[in-house]
Design a protein around this motif. Structure first.
Motif, PDB file in Angstrom:
ATOM      1  N   ALA A 425      68.322  66.219  58.703  1.00  0.00           N
ATOM      2  CA  ALA A 425      69.287  67.318  58.792  1.00  0.00           C
ATOM      3  C   ALA A 425      68.573  68.644  58.645  1.00  0.00           C
ATOM      4  O   ALA A 425      67.572  68.768  57.935  1.00  0.00           O
ATOM      5  CB  ALA A 425      70.369  67.184  57.715  1.00  0.00           C
ATOM      6  N   GLN A 427      70.430  72.547  58.496  1.00  0.00           N
ATOM      7  CA  GLN A 427      71.667  73.280  58.684  1.00  0.00           C
ATOM      8  C   GLN A 427      71.763  74.430  57.689  1.00  0.00           C
ATOM      9  O   GLN A 427      71.069  74.443  56.666  1.00  0.00           O
ATOM     10  CB  GLN A 427      72.870  72.353  58.516  1.00  0.00           C
ATOM     11  CG  GLN A 427      72.924  71.648  57.171  1.00  0.00           C
ATOM     12  CD  GLN A 427      73.983  70.567  57.116  1.00  0.00           C
ATOM     13  OE1 GLN A 427      74.794  70.405  58.008  1.00  0.00           O
ATOM     14  NE2 GLN A 427      73.984  69.794  56.034  1.00  0.00           N
ATOM     15  N   ARG A 463      79.579  75.577  58.490  1.00  0.00           N
ATOM     16  CA  ARG A 463      78.340  74.814  58.644  1.00  0.00           C
ATOM     17  C   ARG A 463      77.805  75.050  60.046  1.00  0.00           C
ATOM     18  O   ARG A 463      78.517  74.868  61.038  1.00  0.00           O
ATOM     19  CB  ARG A 463      78.569  73.328  58.412  1.00  0.00           C
ATOM     20  CG  ARG A 463      77.299  72.496  58.636  1.00  0.00           C
ATOM     21  CD  ARG A 463      77.435  71.055  58.152  1.00  0.00           C
ATOM     22  NE  ARG A 463      78.489  70.345  58.867  1.00  0.00           N
ATOM     23  CZ  ARG A 463      79.427  69.620  58.265  1.00  0.00           C
ATOM     24  NH1 ARG A 463      79.474  69.574  56.943  1.00  0.00           N
ATOM     25  NH2 ARG A 463      80.328  68.978  58.970  1.00  0.00           N
ATOM     26  N   ARG A 464      76.528  75.435  60.126  1.00  0.00           N
ATOM     27  CA  ARG A 464      75.853  75.631  61.413  1.00  0.00           C
ATOM     28  C   ARG A 464      74.761  74.581  61.524  1.00  0.00           C
ATOM     29  O   ARG A 464      73.760  74.626  60.805  1.00  0.00           O
ATOM     30  CB  ARG A 464      75.261  77.041  61.509  1.00  0.00           C
ATOM     31  CG  ARG A 464      76.310  78.158  61.402  1.00  0.00           C
ATOM     32  CD  ARG A 464      75.649  79.524  61.475  1.00  0.00           C
ATOM     33  NE  ARG A 464      76.628  80.602  61.350  1.00  0.00           N
ATOM     34  CZ  ARG A 464      77.027  81.115  60.192  1.00  0.00           C
ATOM     35  NH1 ARG A 464      76.514  80.631  59.052  1.00  0.00           N
ATOM     36  NH2 ARG A 464      77.907  82.085  60.148  1.00  0.00           N
ATOM     37  N   ASP A 465      74.965  73.650  62.440  1.00  0.00           N
ATOM     38  CA  ASP A 465      74.034  72.537  62.608  1.00  0.00           C
ATOM     39  C   ASP A 465      72.870  72.980  63.487  1.00  0.00           C
ATOM     40  O   ASP A 465      73.060  73.332  64.663  1.00  0.00           O
ATOM     41  CB  ASP A 465      74.771  71.349  63.242  1.00  0.00           C
ATOM     42  CG  ASP A 465      73.938  70.081  63.223  1.00  0.00           C
ATOM     43  OD1 ASP A 465      72.767  70.146  62.809  1.00  0.00           O
ATOM     44  OD2 ASP A 465      74.469  69.025  63.603  1.00  0.00           O
ATOM     45  N   ASP A 489      76.238  67.646  67.091  1.00  0.00           N
ATOM     46  CA  ASP A 489      76.513  68.966  66.538  1.00  0.00           C
ATOM     47  C   ASP A 489      77.614  68.844  65.483  1.00  0.00           C
ATOM     48  O   ASP A 489      78.771  68.580  65.803  1.00  0.00           O
ATOM     49  CB  ASP A 489      76.948  69.930  67.649  1.00  0.00           C
ATOM     50  CG  ASP A 489      77.047  71.367  67.150  1.00  0.00           C
ATOM     51  OD1 ASP A 489      76.891  71.587  65.930  1.00  0.00           O
ATOM     52  OD2 ASP A 489      77.293  72.270  67.966  1.00  0.00           O
ATOM     53  N   SER A 491      78.528  71.296  63.516  1.00  0.00           N
ATOM     54  CA  SER A 491      78.964  72.637  63.136  1.00  0.00           C
ATOM     55  C   SER A 491      80.475  72.677  62.951  1.00  0.00           C
ATOM     56  O   SER A 491      81.227  71.975  63.642  1.00  0.00           O
ATOM     57  CB  SER A 491      78.555  73.653  64.207  1.00  0.00           C
ATOM     58  OG  SER A 491      77.148  73.697  64.359  1.00  0.00           O
TER      59      SER A 491
END
Length: 761
Positions: A425, A427, A463-465, A489, A491
């Motif tokens: 991960a 993020q 959340r920004r993946d 994704d 996000s």
């Protein structure tokens, strides 16, 4: 300031109301000797003030003598007496003024004098909070990581707390998403602790079901000179702390440092922590005071993990094999700076501004290695005004808060506690909260005070993946047919807002007791780690977003003190019922019966009784606190009305203390808890227990003191807390023998000793 306002009220009281004003002043005087949540004082006003400190003795003694004056002269005194009290430093209020303010709350509250904490081992939040009505605080591994809950708050979380607002000197310790770290608190740097159960924490902007806990620090005004303490004991327990209080002119400071180390009762349970706490305050005059606070924490904690029932019975000291092979631990560094500025703008209006910021670096090898850098900052404003409404005394408090948090989160494959290049991960996680709150206290009659208020809160979770190359265990990339990897994704952006009302009342019963009632709303958005779950897999995988937990609570109670000959009795009792919607619990995902994840339950009920009693006769004091919990589903489609897993149905502690000459004390105690369910289906439980403790020591007001404490003297093997499952009848993944490792053993028999030096005041 509340005491000063009562004195002013006495001076300008009209004829015919002097008896009521005398009652108000009597309650102010007697409040000076209250102890914890259960106050004690003699039946005469002059005796009630004889133990006051030197700075406040003369003005308060004058008021108490006025109360004791013959009733025939009361009206004349009401027109002529004009008394002022010492100024209160609201950046770090003294314990007496904090107690007077705390017990104006129409609900369950407690005040813990840290002097009593220091009678024995004072190492963890469990040490500091054990024995407070309604508070479940138990160490998970005998160290600082604890299971902390009030009224069933954060039942789902068996680590890294949620559901409560933790404060240090009125400044939030929680991250912006609601989580908090137990290691951020140093009990030995604390003067007293305020516990607000449920929605009684409105003045701090708390909205959660559990309420708030405020740890108030020592300062240079009340604790001047050099302080030192060492503790040592079983399982290589070693603790040392030192502090110095300084005062010069209108400024004061307190600086302390501590070192904590222990091997632990269980294997792979070593902890090593260093902390630095400091505060610096200055009185600028004109009612303006400001105080800066600094915190530095470095902590390294091994995690022994949970055991199966069979493993516990075979050897409760062993660690989970996966925790050892993965060298699982939780290490972090925390740096925090805050400021609290108060301004007494006039005799009736005061303003408080709180600002804070913190940075934390977390290294957390578990089934994967979590590497996080987080930054949090915030501001709070509180404006208070004391006046009259419809000719009766009135106090209005309004406030606003805003905070934000940013996390850079990465996860890697765990190879013996170290990250590999195999990333899982990458993020960024953002949280922000905005709140407005108000609370009004109106003294409708001499005995009845009505309280009304509420809060509006808006929160976002983002959340920004940044990692879109997830693969499952067979190497199949995300988004392809048959792959069990998460969506490519993850996000998301979630928003939550809610208005939480509050109504309450306090009614005096005689001179020494009161009853209270309140109705309030609660609101808790999910933390970042619990904001969503993956539903399905491969190309059909979707994100299932969680809703905010909300509810309403009705609370009734009484507190007070009374005298029966040579006996002094004090009591504190609260009964509550909370009806919740969307409680965040470990239940199954839709159409995935074998999966367990934190999602919203439908309807649940939390209700219980929180009680404390203290009986004093001469040198003997008997005190008992007990909490009865009833947490259950409410007509759930799968669980019906079964009990919610996580906490024992009842727990408490009783102690008999002898205070002898030359500040000697002997205090045997029994701590007990009933069984607790591990799964919501109520098929697997942890047995109850009863433990015997003993403290012996000598603690003078200044100079050298010492203690010896024995815990679990009968060496009873017990489960102190557990994990939470959906249904223990559903086999988890993994080979036989690893089924349902959810039991966390408590420490066996332990002995601790300590030596402390305190300077003359």
């Amino acid at each position: 300031m509340q005491i000063m306002q009562k004195y002013r009220t006495l001076a300008r009281a009209p004829k015919g109301r002097s008896r009521a004003r005398s009652r108000s002043v009597w309650r102010s005087c007697s409040a000076q000797q209250t102890s914890g949540a259960m106050r004690q004082h003699d039946a005469t006003p002059t005796h009630a003030c004889q133990h006051l400190g030197a700075r406040s003795a003369l003005p308060l003694l004058a008021v108490c003598l006025a109360v004791a004056w013959p009733a025939a002269r009361a009206e004349h005194l009401a027109e002529t007496v004009n008394v002022t009290a010492p100024r209160i430093d609201h950046t770090l209020p003294d314990i007496d003024s904090a107690r007077a303010r705390l017990f104006e709350t129409p609900g369950g509250v407690s005040l813990i004098d840290a002097e009593r904490i220091r009678d024995g081992r004072a190492s963890t939040l469990a040490d500091a909070l054990r024995g407070s009505p309604g508070v479940f605080a138990e160490s998970r591994f005998g160290a600082e990581e604890a299971r902390l809950s009030i009224r069933g708050s954060g039942l789902q979380r068996t680590f890294h707390g949620r559901g409560l607002l933790l404060l240090q000197d009125g400044v939030p310790l929680n991250l912006a998403d609601g989580g908090f770290d137990m290691q951020a608190i140093e009990p030995l740097a604390t003067r007293y602790i305020e516990v607000y159960r449920g929605a009684n924490a409105t003045p701090y902007g708390a909205t959660t079901l559990g309420g708030a806990i405020n740890f108030v620090s020592l300062n240079g005004r009340e604790a001047p000179g050099v302080h030192a303490r060492v503790e040592f004991g079983s399982f290589d327990y070693r603790r040392a702390s030192a502090g110095i209080g300084l005062r010069w002119g209108d400024s004061d400071a307190f600086i302390s440092g501590s070192q904590f180390f222990q091997r632990g009762y269980r294997d792979h349970a070593e902890q090593n922590t260093q902390r630095v706490f400091a505060n610096l305050g200055h009185d600028f005059g004109g009612g303006l005071r400001s105080r800066f606070f600094f915190t530095g924490v470095n902590t390294e904690s091994e995690l022994p993990g949970s055991l199966t029932r069979a493993q516990f019975r075979r050897d409760p000291r062993q660690a989970n094999a996966a925790n050892i092979s993965g060298d699982q631990k939780r290490d972090f560094q925390l740096w925090r700076v805050s400021n609290r500025t108060t301004w007494q703008m006039s005799s009736a209006t005061d303003l408080e501004v709180v600002t804070y910021g913190s940075v934390k670096q977390l290294f957390h090898p578990i089934f994967q290695v979590i590497d996080q850098d987080s930054t949090d900052y915030g501001v709070q404003l509180r404006l208070g005004h004391s006046g009259h409404l419809l000719g009766r005394p009135n106090r209005l408090l309004v406030g606003a808060l805003a905070n934000r948090g940013f996390v850079n989160d990465q996860a890697f494959e765990n190879s013996r506690g170290r990250p590999t290049t195999n990333r899982f991960a990458n993020q960024t996680l953002d949280s922000d909260n905005l709140g407005l709150f108000a609370e009004n206290h109106w003294q409708a009659t001499t005995a009845l005070t009505l309280v009304a208020g509420g809060q509006w809160t808006r929160s976002t979770r983002v959340r920004r993946d940044l990692f879109t190359d997830e693969r499952d265990s067979m190497g199949r990339p995300c988004g392809t047919s048959g792959s069990t990897a998460a969506p490519c994704d993850d996000s998301m952006r979630l928003s939550f807002d809610r208005v939480s009302p509050r109504l309450g009342l306090r009614h005096a019963v005689g001179e020494e007791g009161e009853v209270f009632a309140n109705w309030s709303g609660s609101f808790e958005p999910p933390s970042l780690s619990e904001s969503s779950n993956v539903l399905g897999s491969g190309a059909d995988a979707l994100l299932l977003a969680n809703k905010a937990q909300r509810g309403q609570t009705l609370e009734l109670g009484t507190r007070g003190h009374a005298h029966f000959g040579a006996h002094q009795l004090a009591w504190d009792l609260a009964v509550y019922r909370a009806e919740l919607r969307n409680e965040l619990l470990a239940v199954g995902l839709p159409n995935q019966p074998a999966s367990t994840a934190t999602v919203n339950a439908d309807r649940t009920i939390h209700q219980g009784i929180e009680a404390g009693v203290r009986l004093v006769r001469g040198a003997w004091t008997w005190s008992t606190t007990a909490t009865l919990n009833d947490f259950r589903f409410d007509g759930d489609a799968e669980y019906g009305n079964k009990r919610i897993a996580g906490l024992p149905k009842a727990f408490g502690i009783t102690e008999l203390r002898w205070n002898g000459p030359d500040n000697w004390y002997v205090a045997p105690a029994v701590q007990a808890a009933t069984r607790s369910w591990i799964d919501h289906a109520n098929t697997l439980d942890a047995p109850g227990y009863a433990l015997v403790h003993l403290r012996i020591g000598q603690r003078p007001q200044h100079g050298w003191g010492w203690f010896v404490e024995g815990r679990n003297l009968l060496d009873h093997e017990h489960i102190v807390t557990t994990g939470v499952l959906r249904d223990a009848r559903i086999p988890p993944p993994g080979p036989p023998g690893t089924q349902h490792a959810q039991f966390l053993p408590g420490d066996g028999m332990t002995v601790y000793a300590g030596l402390e030096y305190r300077p003359k005041p």
